[in-house]
Enzyme design. Structure first.
Site, PDB file in Angstrom:
ATOM      1  N   PHE A  72      24.491  -9.927 -20.424  1.00 27.79           N
ATOM      2  CA  PHE A  72      23.387  -9.730 -19.488  1.00 27.79           C
ATOM      3  C   PHE A  72      23.698 -10.396 -18.154  1.00 27.79           C
ATOM      4  O   PHE A  72      24.057 -11.570 -18.112  1.00 27.79           O
ATOM      5  CB  PHE A  72      22.097 -10.352 -20.047  1.00 27.79           C
ATOM      6  CG  PHE A  72      21.731  -9.858 -21.418  1.00 27.79           C
ATOM      7  CD1 PHE A  72      20.845  -8.804 -21.565  1.00 27.79           C
ATOM      8  CD2 PHE A  72      22.263 -10.453 -22.554  1.00 27.79           C
ATOM      9  CE1 PHE A  72      20.495  -8.350 -22.841  1.00 27.79           C
ATOM     10  CE2 PHE A  72      21.923 -10.011 -23.825  1.00 27.79           C
ATOM     11  CZ  PHE A  72      21.036  -8.952 -23.964  1.00 27.79           C
ATOM     12  N   CYS A  73      23.546  -9.649 -17.071  1.00 27.11           N
ATOM     13  CA  CYS A  73      23.579 -10.205 -15.727  1.00 27.11           C
ATOM     14  C   CYS A  73      22.556  -9.434 -14.900  1.00 27.11           C
ATOM     15  O   CYS A  73      21.713  -8.732 -15.469  1.00 27.11           O
ATOM     16  CB  CYS A  73      24.983 -10.181 -15.112  1.00 27.11           C
ATOM     17  SG  CYS A  73      25.633  -8.572 -14.666  1.00 27.11           S
ATOM     18  N   GLY A  74      22.588  -9.543 -13.603  1.00 28.72           N
ATOM     19  CA  GLY A  74      21.580  -8.879 -12.791  1.00 28.72           C
ATOM     20  C   GLY A  74      21.592  -7.376 -12.916  1.00 28.72           C
ATOM     21  O   GLY A  74      20.562  -6.735 -13.101  1.00 28.72           O
TER      22      GLY A  74
END
Length: 187
Positions: free
Chosen positions: A70-72
């Site tokens: 998960f990242c932006g």
């Protein structure tokens, strides 16, 4: 190796993906999964690419069968994880894309973007990805598994120098015939 059959998965996030990771992790734990979280503290999460490398290492070292990242946007962490050997990472923004990443492409890392993915959608995407394996849902499509397995194998064993030396063509490419797509498939 910790497998999805045994309901075991590894997860990690940067600061931007951290809230979505927490929603998805809670959902998985509530549904009997053992979740190894490489980034449990939002104040000490590494930069997106370093989390991607770390997640990828858990796949490359044979510790886990699948991972969630998960990242932006899902893009940066996906790119970084993909640099690690044996990682076949996908970015998805829908349940169907998450399922297809596993079922058609044999992906072992799913990246999601916390800026775009709502909590319930992320939970459903994780379920679809973790519950699918190469060929699942396509058993009635003649040659589907073999076609996509060939793609997976040629990608897994890709040697850029040999490819370059061969005039930018795959060395000894395999071939597979696929039958016609069944009309009832929705994706």
């Amino acid at each position: 190796m910790k497998t999805t059959k045994d309901k075991q998965v590894v997860v990690g996030a940067d600061f931007a993906g951290f809230p979505l990771k927490e929603y998805v992790k809670r959902h998985l734990v509530d549904n009997g999964w053992e979740v190894t979280d490489l980034t449990p503290d939002p104040d000490t999460t590494p930069m997106y690419h370093r989390v991607g490398f770390l997640i990828g290492s858990k796949i490359a070292e044979g510790e886990f069968e699948k991972a969630l990242a998960f990242c932006g946007t899902g893009m940066g962490i996906h790119v970084a994880a993909s640099k690690v050997p044996h990682v076949h990472a996908a970015v998805a923004e829908s349940v169907k894309a998450a399922k297809r990443a596993a079922a058609a492409n044999g992906c072992n890392v799913l990246a999601m973007g916390g800026f775009w993915i709502a909590p319930r959608l992320g939970q459903a995407m994780a379920d679809a990805f973790l519950q699918s394996n190469l060929g699942d849902g396509y058993e009635d499509w003649d040659g589907f598994y073999d076609y996509h397995k060939l793609g997976f194998d040629e990608t897994e064993n890709f040697d850029y120098e040999a490819y370059k030396a061969n005039g930018f063509e795959v060395v000894e490419p395999g071939t597979v015939e696929m039958g016609p797509e069944p009309t009832r498939l929705a994706f």
